[in-house]
Structures are given as structure tokens and as C-alpha cells.
Design a protein around this motif. Structure first.
Motif, short mmCIF file in Angstrom:
data_model
loop_
_atom_site.label_atom_id
_atom_site.label_comp_id
_atom_site.label_asym_id
_atom_site.label_seq_id
_atom_site.Cartn_x
_atom_site.Cartn_y
_atom_site.Cartn_z
N ARG A 1 27.58 60.94 25.23
CA ARG A 1 28.34 60.32 26.20
C ARG A 1 28.17 60.52 27.71
N LYS A 2 27.79 61.72 28.18
CA LYS A 2 27.52 61.85 29.66
C LYS A 2 26.24 61.06 30.17
N ASP A 3 25.31 60.90 29.16
CA ASP A 3 24.02 60.27 29.57
C ASP A 3 24.43 58.74 29.36
N PHE A 4 24.68 58.14 28.14
CA PHE A 4 25.05 57.16 27.97
C PHE A 4 26.24 56.07 28.54
N GLY A 5 27.23 56.86 28.56
CA GLY A 5 28.32 56.40 29.24
C GLY A 5 28.21 55.58 30.50
N PRO A 6 27.70 56.20 31.70
CA PRO A 6 27.59 55.69 32.75
C PRO A 6 26.53 54.34 32.74
N VAL A 7 25.58 54.41 31.85
CA VAL A 7 24.72 53.35 31.38
C VAL A 7 25.50 52.11 31.22
N VAL A 8 26.46 52.32 29.95
CA VAL A 8 27.23 51.14 29.53
C VAL A 8 28.18 50.66 30.63
N GLN A 9 28.99 51.73 31.50
CA GLN A 9 29.66 51.14 32.49
C GLN A 9 29.02 50.07 33.32
N ALA A 10 27.73 50.95 33.97
CA ALA A 10 27.01 49.99 34.93
C ALA A 10 26.77 48.58 34.17
N GLY A 11 26.35 48.42 33.03
CA GLY A 11 25.99 47.57 32.47
C GLY A 11 27.03 46.29 32.25
N ILE A 12 28.07 46.78 31.64
CA ILE A 12 29.43 45.86 31.63
C ILE A 12 29.74 45.31 33.02
N GLU A 13 29.74 46.22 34.16
CA GLU A 13 29.99 45.87 35.30
C GLU A 13 29.28 44.62 35.82
N HIS A 14 27.89 44.93 35.74
CA HIS A 14 26.79 43.81 35.76
C HIS A 14 27.30 42.59 35.20
N GLU B 1 5.83 59.60 28.58
CA GLU B 1 7.00 60.39 29.54
C GLU B 1 8.11 60.50 28.87
N PRO B 2 8.81 61.61 28.45
CA PRO B 2 10.00 61.68 27.95
C PRO B 2 11.21 61.47 29.20
N VAL B 3 12.44 61.30 28.79
CA VAL B 3 13.62 61.01 29.58
C VAL B 3 14.43 62.25 29.54
N LYS B 4 14.99 62.76 30.52
CA LYS B 4 15.56 64.02 30.72
C LYS B 4 16.93 63.54 30.86
N ASP B 5 17.86 64.21 29.89
CA ASP B 5 19.31 64.07 30.00
C ASP B 5 19.90 64.82 31.06
N TRP B 6 21.29 64.67 31.12
CA TRP B 6 21.83 65.38 32.31
C TRP B 6 21.98 67.03 32.31
N THR B 7 21.56 67.55 31.19
CA THR B 7 21.32 69.11 31.09
C THR B 7 19.63 69.41 31.46
N GLY B 8 18.72 68.17 31.60
CA GLY B 8 17.44 68.57 32.08
C GLY B 8 16.63 68.62 30.53
N LYS B 9 17.34 68.41 29.43
CA LYS B 9 16.64 68.17 28.49
C LYS B 9 15.62 66.99 27.93
N ASP B 10 14.48 67.08 27.34
CA ASP B 10 13.52 65.70 27.31
C ASP B 10 13.95 65.21 26.06
N HIS B 11 13.87 64.01 25.98
CA HIS B 11 14.19 63.08 24.70
C HIS B 11 12.81 62.01 24.92
N LYS B 12 12.32 61.75 23.63
CA LYS B 12 11.39 60.79 23.53
C LYS B 12 11.97 59.20 23.71
#
Length: 563
Positions: free
Chosen positions: A244-257, A487-498
């Protein structure tokens, strides 16, 4: 003037003055009781009513004092009453003494061993309705069960709403996602879900600062596809998703767009950033309806109602839709109508009912059956030849609107029986090669058609086998085809994701967002949709009120909410 005239005038003034003299209490009571029995049209009755109003306060005050005095008198009388003496006689004990020592001791109570109960976490796996469909009954619990505690529904950071849409989101909770990806012939598995996660991280890494996604012919369409993909996975602000802390802001910004793209400055409602034919307008409406159904965001509702109304008013007289949502055209483009009908369906499931919605759906069904059907396939436009790829589009439209058992649906499923998922043009099936310019566009519809038919209650053996065959090929192909980025994507804690994306091997390779989202949505079909033969999936009368009667016996179902 003589003295008599002055005297008469004085007498008249004296009579008038008496009318303004204050009456005594008894005179006023006389007026009250004397006039209250008179007819209502008389002056006496009206004067009595006035006196009743004027005397109400003194009467109430008098009664209050009287009641207080009476209560005091009663209390005083009770306290002053003589107290009655009650004589008590105590019985004498028996004369024969009893040797207490000789009595047997009573038996002690048996020892009870109390064992401390261990806390046990119980996971309940229940089939819960989703936005358009519901999971088929689960035969066995997944190996690693995830909690099915329903997520709290909130708006997209605008309103903290207690409203929960029972028929929209529960199939997109972590628990139900885990159940739907436990493996098995009809379900996803760990590999499909890992592929979906790569897409979600890729979308996060490539979102623009304005909340949208560029590429292809329309930024608005890309943003809408991305929102549909995140929402299908149950991602939005304040969801119970672990991301939620990573994807929630993405969805909010997309919906607002999408919300901010609304342009209603002219008589016709439009959306900035749409393509020339306004496909993006329909897809953006679809995304807004899903977002409102899951979040109850009032801004989503406000915009979605306006765009839904334009889709309804833009329907052709014959029941279809054409480019630019032109109501005068009777071309009835099925590819265009497919997105219009998905938007209308999502709106109805979200509880949005603009004027004319049901009539619009009924006209669309009639158009599909009479103008868009030819032999064993649906056509691209009214009067054109049958189109292999768009057969899946027409089939899904009828399934989503509750017409699962119509002959057109059955014949379309038979026509698609041997299709297989692919990213290469011309490889969906032998009978689709000539019409397959964008394979994932048709696979997107075919996956849903086969899932709806094969996973519904009472599915025929051929439909069940066709879905399982398609699903097995899809689970093998899609995880192996995704283009992984180093290149991995870092989440809000700094953990890498594929991260990774999909790409069609056709003339539309410049549309990675659309291709990627269409593939990811197929890999989430297990928990995104309910088989539409179930009432909560049809979201309405199942076509029983349509001009062309359906054979499915669905009943009216209202969207239920918990408040």
C-alpha cells in the motif's frame, strides 16, 4: 358642531376604547368556554382560540404547581404513616444433641485439571464477490493460506469513507488472491503472481510526475490501463495490501490525472489527452468506475457520471457506438463498443446509474444479436464480414451483461475453442490469422471469455476443458515472455524488486504500457472477475428486461453496502 355631536363622538370613542381594555381572567375564561363550542367559522370560536393560546402558559404553570403540591402531600403522608410491627417467632432447636464429630465428612469435590487453550488463528476461505465476477468454489485451501480479513475501504485520500462495496472488492484482497493463485488447472500460481508483481513495479518506475504514463497514441489511455491493472490487484490508498505505501500513491496520482483531464467547458463532455477516435475516453471511464466502486472517491463519481452520460447519449439509434462517440452514426463499430460496454458494466456494478443506463444496455444487446452477428462470429461493423478476433469482444460483452446462455455466446466459444495465447501476430489460432493485427488485444478478450465459460457453475465439459487448456498455455507463456529489466525498483523501505514489461511482436511495439497491462490483466482474471452467471456479477436484471429476452434466469440485484 353642536354639543350633541361632541357627546356622540365621545360615546363612540369610549366604546372603541373598551375594546382595548384588558379583560380579567374570569372574563377570558368565559370567552374561551363560551366560544369553543361555537361553529369554527364564527367570531366567537376564533376569539376562543386566541384566548386558549394566551391562557396556555398560565394554565400549564398552574397545573405544574398543583401537581408539585400533590406530590409533596403524598410523600408526606407516606412518611408519616405508622410503621407496622411484624412479630418473628424463632423455633427452638431439638432437645436431642447431635454429635457433630460422628458425622461423616462430606466428600471433597473431584480435582479438575484445567488445561490452558492455545490461541488458534482460523483462516476462513469464503467465495466473496468481486467487481464484475466472483471466484469459483475453492476445492481445497492453498498450501500457504493468506488471511482473508476484508480490507477497509477508503477513498483515494479525499474522504475517509466507512462504506464497503460487498460486490466490488472482496475478491481482490490478499487472502482471495492467495487462494486464486494456489495452482491448479483453473487457477493461477506463484509464477503468474510474480509476473504480475514485476508489471506493477515496472509501472511504478515509469510513471510521470503528472501521474500519467506516456507512450503510444494516448497518455490518457495508458494511464487508464495502468489504473485498471493496479485496481485489479486491489491496490489503492488505505487498502490492506502489503504494498500500500508504494502503490497507493501511484494509484492516487493516476486517478487524479484522469479526473483532471475532464473538459466540460463546452456542451460536449470530453477528456484532454484522448486519442482522435476517443477510445481513451471510454477506457478512462472504465477506470474511473472501477476506482469509484473500490474507493467511493466522490471525485471519481462526479467525473464518471458525466462521462457515462456522454457514452449513453452517444449510442447510435441502432444500439451500437462509433468513433468519437457519434450518436448520428449507425456504423456500430464492435471494437469501439467493447470498451463502452465494459465502462457501462463497471459503472453499474459500482452503483452508478445515470439516466437511461438500463435502456442503453438493452439496446446494445439487441445490436449485438441482430446487427453484429453473422453465422458463427461477430462482425467488425454492421454489414461487414464476420471478424475472427472481435468474436471474443462480442462474446465477452454478452457474458458480462448476463447473456451467458445465448446461442451467439455458445457459437462464439466454439469458434474460439482451439485458440491459444500469443504475443506474435497471426498465432492466436488458424481461424484468426487474417484478422489478428494485435494478438494481445484479442487474447485480452479471449482469456475472459474462456474463464467466464469454463469457471462458471454448471460449466459444460468442453468449456471447462477449453479454459484449462488456455490457462495452462498462458501460465507457461506469459512468465517466460516478460522482458525483465536489470535495474530493480526500490520500495519505501529500500528493498529491491524485479520489474518487467510485455511487448507485442507486431506493428504496435510502440505501446508497451497497453501491451503490458493487457497481459497483466489476463494473469489476474482469477480474482479480478466473478463468473457472470452469479447474480452479484450481473449487477442487474441479467437481461430479463431487454428487448431480446435472455435465457439466463438472473434477478435484480442491488449493490449492497455496509455503513
Amino acid at each position: 358642531m353642536d354639543n350633541n355631536e361632541y357627546i356622540e363622538e365621545a360615546i363612540d370613542l369610549e366604546a372603541i376604547g373598551k375594546q382595548y381594555e384588558e379583560k380579567g381572567i374570569f372574563a377570558r375564561l368565559g370567552t374561551l368556554f363560551g366560544g369553543i363550542t361555537k361553529p369554527k367559522s364564527t367570531r366567537e370560536y376564533k376569539e376562543a382560540r386566541i384566548e386558549l393560546q394566551r391562557l396556555a402558559a398560565p394554565i400549564i404553570a398552574l397545573l405544574s404547581v398543583s401537581m408539585f403540591v400533590i406530590v409533596l402531600i403524598v410523600i408526606t403522608a407516606i412518611q408519616g404513616a405508622p410503621k407496622k410491627t411484624i412479630e418473628i417467632t424463632v423455633a427452638e432447636p431439638d432437645t436431642d444433641p447431635v454429635d457433630i464429630q460422628e458425622q461423616e465428612d462430606p466428600e471433597p469435590p473431584p480435582d479438575i485439571e484445567i488445561t490452558q487453550l492455545e490461541d488458534v488463528e482460523i483462516n476462513v476461505d469464503t467465495p466473496m464477490p468481486g467487481p464484475v465476477t466472483e471466484l469459483a468454489p475453492v476445492a481445497a485451501p492453498p498450501t500457504q493460506q493468506v488471511s482473508v480479513k476484508p480490507a477497509t475501504q477508503d477513498t483515494v485520500a479525499f474522504v475517509d469513507s466507512p462504506v464497503k462495496m460487498k460486490s466490488m472488492t472482496p475478491s481482490r484482497t490478499p487472502g482471495s488472491i492467495g487462494a486464486a493463485t494456489r495452482g491448479g488447472a483453473g487457477y493461477g500460481d506463484a509464477m503468474t503472481e510474480a509476473t504480475v508483481m514485476k508489471v506493477l513495479w515496472w509501472l511504478k518506475a515509469h510513471q510521470d510526475s503528472d501521474g500519467g504514463w506516456k507512450g503510444g497514441s494516448s497518455k490518457l489511455a495508458n494511464t487508464a490501463f495502468a489504473m485498471l491493472t493496479y485496481l485489479a490487484h486491489g491496490e489503492y490508498p488505505n487498502s490492506e495490501s502489503p504494498y500500500r505505501k508504494d502503490f497507493g500513491p501511484v494509484v492516487q496520482a493516476g486517478i487524479e490525472h484522469i479526473i483532471h483531464s475532464l473538459d466540460n467547458s463546452n456542451k460536449t463532455v470530453r477528456m484532454k489527452g484522448s486519442d482522435g477516435n476517443e477510445y481513451a475516453f471510454l477506457i478512462a471511464t472504465y477506470a474511473l468506475c472501477e476506482a469509484y466502486g473500490m474507493t467511493k472517491n466522490p471525485y471519481c463519481k462526479e467525473v464518471a457520471m458525466q462521462t457515462l452520460e456522454r457514452i449513453i447519449k452517444g449510442q447510435s439509434p441502432t444500439g451500437g457506438w462509433d468513433y468519437k462517440i457519434n450518436p448520428q452514426s449507425t456504423r456500430d463499430d464492435l471494437s469501439f463498443a467493447g470498451w463502452a460496454l465494459q465502462a457501462l458494466k463497471a459503472g453499474k456494478m459500482a452503483g452508478l446509474h445515470p439516466e437511461g443506463l438500463d435502456e442503453c444496455i438493452n439496446k446494445a444487446i439487441k445490436c449485438l444479436k441482430q446487427r453484429s452477428w453473422k453465422g458463427d462470429r461477430f462482425t467488425y461493423c454492421a454489414g461487414s464480414k464476420a471478424h475472427a478476433g472481435l468474436t471474443a469482444t462480442g462474446c465477452l460483452a454478452m457474458q458480462l451483461l448476463g447473456y451467458n446462455s445465448e446461442s451467439e455466446v455458445k457459437k462464439a466459444l466454439d469458434y474460439m475453442r482451439e485458440w491459444t495465447p500469443t504475443f506474435k501476430a497471426g498465432e492466436v489460432g488458424d481461424n484468426i490469422k487474417a484478422d489478428c493485427g494485435s494478438p494481445q488485444y484479442y487474447c485480452y478478450y479471449a482469456t475472459q471469455c474462456k474463464y467466464q465459460a469454463g469457471m462458471r457453475q454448471g460449466a459444460t465439459k468442453p468449456d471447462e476443458q477449453a479454459w484449462q487448456k488456455w490457462n495452462a498455455a498462458m501460465k507457461k507463456l506469459y512468465p517466460a515472455t516478460i522482458k525483465d529489466l536489470p535495474e530493480p525498483v526500490k520500495d519505501w523501505t529500500g528493498k529491491d524488486h524485479k520489474q518487467g514489461y510485455f511487448e507485442n511482436a507486431d506493428q504496435f511495439t510502440s505501446r508497451p504500457v497497453m501491451d503490458t497491462c493487457l497481459a497483466a490483466l489476463q494473469l489476474m482474471v482469477y480474482y479480478r472477475y466473478l463468473p457472470t452467471n452469479q447474480l452479484s456479477a450481473t449487477g442487474g436484471d441479467g437481461g430479463q428486461k431487454a428487448t431480446v429476452a435472455a435465457t439466463d434466469k438472473a434477478a435484480d440485484v442491488d449493490v449492497s453496502v455496509d455503513i
